[in-house]
Design an enzyme around this catalytic site. Structure first.
Site, PDB file in Angstrom:
ATOM      1  N   ALA A 250       0.792  -1.243   0.000  1.00  0.00           N
ATOM      2  CA  ALA A 250       0.000   0.000   0.000  1.00  0.00           C
ATOM      3  C   ALA A 250       0.822   1.289   0.000  1.00  0.00           C
ATOM      4  O   ALA A 250       0.252   2.368   0.086  1.00  0.00           O
ATOM      5  CB  ALA A 250      -1.002   0.048   1.153  1.00  0.00           C
ATOM      6  N   ALA A 251       2.136   1.207  -0.156  1.00  0.00           N
ATOM      7  CA  ALA A 251       2.931   2.451  -0.244  1.00  0.00           C
ATOM      8  C   ALA A 251       2.438   3.292  -1.411  1.00  0.00           C
ATOM      9  O   ALA A 251       2.212   4.501  -1.282  1.00  0.00           O
ATOM     10  CB  ALA A 251       4.411   2.137  -0.414  1.00  0.00           C
ATOM     11  N   GLY A 252       2.249   2.622  -2.544  1.00  0.00           N
ATOM     12  CA  GLY A 252       1.801   3.331  -3.739  1.00  0.00           C
ATOM     13  C   GLY A 252       0.393   3.900  -3.567  1.00  0.00           C
ATOM     14  O   GLY A 252       0.087   4.986  -4.057  1.00  0.00           O
ATOM     15  N   ASP A 253      -0.467   3.161  -2.897  1.00  0.00           N
ATOM     16  CA  ASP A 253      -1.844   3.646  -2.678  1.00  0.00           C
ATOM     17  C   ASP A 253      -1.851   4.831  -1.720  1.00  0.00           C
ATOM     18  O   ASP A 253      -2.598   5.796  -1.917  1.00  0.00           O
ATOM     19  CB  ASP A 253      -2.715   2.526  -2.089  1.00  0.00           C
TER      20      ASP A 253
HETATM   21  P1  ADP Z   1       4.236   0.939  -5.429  1.00  0.00           P
HETATM   22  O1  ADP Z   1       3.850   0.574  -4.021  1.00  0.00           O
HETATM   23  O2  ADP Z   1       3.080   1.389  -6.248  1.00  0.00           O
HETATM   24  O3  ADP Z   1       5.112  -0.062  -6.088  1.00  0.00           O
HETATM   25  P2  ADP Z   1       6.508   2.538  -4.616  1.00  0.00           P
HETATM   26  O4  ADP Z   1       7.093   1.318  -4.047  1.00  0.00           O
HETATM   27  O5  ADP Z   1       7.333   3.319  -5.557  1.00  0.00           O
HETATM   28  O6  ADP Z   1       5.096   2.282  -5.302  1.00  0.00           O
HETATM   29  O7  ADP Z   1       6.113   3.471  -3.371  1.00  0.00           O
HETATM   30  C1  ADP Z   1       5.401   4.669  -3.500  1.00  0.00           C
HETATM   31  C2  ADP Z   1       6.122   5.790  -2.799  1.00  0.00           C
HETATM   32  O8  ADP Z   1       6.272   5.481  -1.405  1.00  0.00           O
HETATM   33  C3  ADP Z   1       7.522   6.020  -3.316  1.00  0.00           C
HETATM   34  O9  ADP Z   1       7.514   6.908  -4.407  1.00  0.00           O
HETATM   35  C4  ADP Z   1       8.233   6.612  -2.101  1.00  0.00           C
HETATM   36  O10 ADP Z   1       7.957   7.990  -1.992  1.00  0.00           O
HETATM   37  C5  ADP Z   1       7.562   5.886  -0.955  1.00  0.00           C
HETATM   38  N1  ADP Z   1       8.366   4.687  -0.606  1.00  0.00           N
HETATM   39  C6  ADP Z   1       8.165   3.415  -0.990  1.00  0.00           C
HETATM   40  N2  ADP Z   1       9.108   2.573  -0.509  1.00  0.00           N
HETATM   41  C7  ADP Z   1       9.927   3.349   0.234  1.00  0.00           C
HETATM   42  C8  ADP Z   1      11.109   3.107   1.043  1.00  0.00           C
HETATM   43  N3  ADP Z   1      11.624   1.865   1.162  1.00  0.00           N
HETATM   44  N4  ADP Z   1      11.683   4.153   1.662  1.00  0.00           N
HETATM   45  C9  ADP Z   1      11.178   5.403   1.558  1.00  0.00           C
HETATM   46  N5  ADP Z   1      10.078   5.702   0.826  1.00  0.00           N
HETATM   47  C10 ADP Z   1       9.458   4.697   0.176  1.00  0.00           C
END
Ligand code: ADP
Length: 311
Positions: A250-253
């Site tokens: 859910a980071a992306g969400d």
């Molecule tokens: P998705 O979950 O859609 O694959 P990401 O992994 O790129 O997308 O995560 C979305 C955003 O969350 C990233 O652009 C970044 O800002 C933040 N993020 C994700 N993973 C990390 C991490 N390990 N450390 C710091 N920020 C992160």
């Protein structure tokens, strides 16, 4: 009454098991720490946008089962308008089976269930709600024709559109032309453009390609390596916050919801990208999907702390 943001998308119950490694073919592996968490890209984004202060309505579909009850309750509790979420008895609520390995990486199998039954007709019934919003948010865990209907309605009414092109699949150009903001991750933007994105430079190239196909603003997410933002006036790189990732679900969400809330609050795309990066970063430090998404106060103090550390 209308909302600032309307999310059209999926709701899933996530069932998560921690494993040391992925199972080999035919192998039975013992996992540990099973937990369930409310998820689904649509619901996660609605949840995130609401937690960051926006008024949010969600259009979707769940089954007549206990998971459907829980997912609706979870959104309702924080003030998301769940009135437009339909319930059907022919299909179960969407489920995602997630294995989380020791490095914080995840593998996901989604059984879409009721999400697959969200039809263009369902969307047309909510034309007024969409037409009165400031922003429509869509992802690709519901049928593409349903996404297209929602986007067409928004575009007819001059409502801005934010598309998360996930899970990755080919997207017709006439859909991309109606998209104001797109938030692909590395693999999604690579698949969409045919340009292999590994770093900032390739991300910029791919972002420009999406602009050529009609998207106005691209937020190319590079995980821990930040975000490349490309819009008409130029492009810029926004660094990620340094955190220790526990669960990237859910980071992306969370990022998408925060972008939505920030943009309707009148912020420019660069400020929105920095703010959403903070929300994404906090989300990877906690387990679960909606359970790990911070609220506005948590995000603001995280950003402040990060600024103080730099000095
Ligand atoms: P998705 O979950 O859609 O694959 P990401 O992994 O790129 O997308 O995560 C979305 C955003 O969350 C990233 O652009 C970044 O800002 C933040 N993020 C994700 N993973 C990390 C991490 N390990 N450390 C710091 N920020 C992160």
């Amino acid at each position: 009454m209308g909302s600032e943001i309307v999310v059209v998308g999926s709701l899933n119950m996530d069932m998560v098991v921690s494993v040391d490694r992925k199972p080999a073919k035919g192998e039975t592996l013992l996992g540990k720490n099973f937990f369930m968490s409310a998820g689904g890209k649509g619901a996660n984004q609605a949840y995130a946008a609401r937690k960051q202060g926006a008024e949010v309505s969600m259009i979707g579909k769940v089954g007549q089962d206990v998971f459907g009850d829980q997912l609706l309750r979870n959104l309702e509790e924080i003030g998301v308008d769940v009135g437009p979420i339909g319930r059907i008895s022919e299909e179960a609520t969407g489920i995602a089976f997630i294995t989380l390995d020791s490095s914080g990486d995840n593998n996901i199998i989604v059984s879409p269930g009721a999400n697959q039954r969200l039809t263009p007709e369902d969307i047309r019934r909510h034309e007024r709600l969409i037409g009165e919003a400031k922003l429509l948010m869509v992802q690709l865990e519901i049928p593409l024709e349903t996404v297209m209907e929602a986007v067409s309605i928004a575009s007819r009414h001059g409502v801005k559109v934010l598309l998360d092109p996930a899970p990755a699949q080919p997207i017709p150009d006439d859909l991309l032309q109606k998209v104001d903001y797109i938030v692909p991750n590395e693999s999604e933007i690579s698949q969409l453009t045919g340009i292999e994105v590994r770093d900032r430079v390739s991300a910029k190239l791919a972002a420009v390609e999406l602009q050529r196909r009609g998207v106005k603003t691209v937020f190319a997410k590079l995980g821990a390596r930040g975000v490349v933002v490309a819009e008409a006036t130029g492009n810029r790189y926004v660094e990620a916050f340094a955190v220790k990732a526990v669960d990237t679900t859910a980071a992306g969400d969370a990022f998408a919801g925060a972008i939505g809330a920030s943009l309707i609050g009148g912020k420019d795309v660069w400020t929105a990208a920095k703010f959403a990066s903070a929300v994404g970063a906090i989300t990877v430090t906690g387990k679960g999907a909606q359970a790990s998404i911070p609220d506005l106060a948590q995000t603001e103090s995280f950003i402040l702390e990060a600024l103080l550390k730099q000095k």
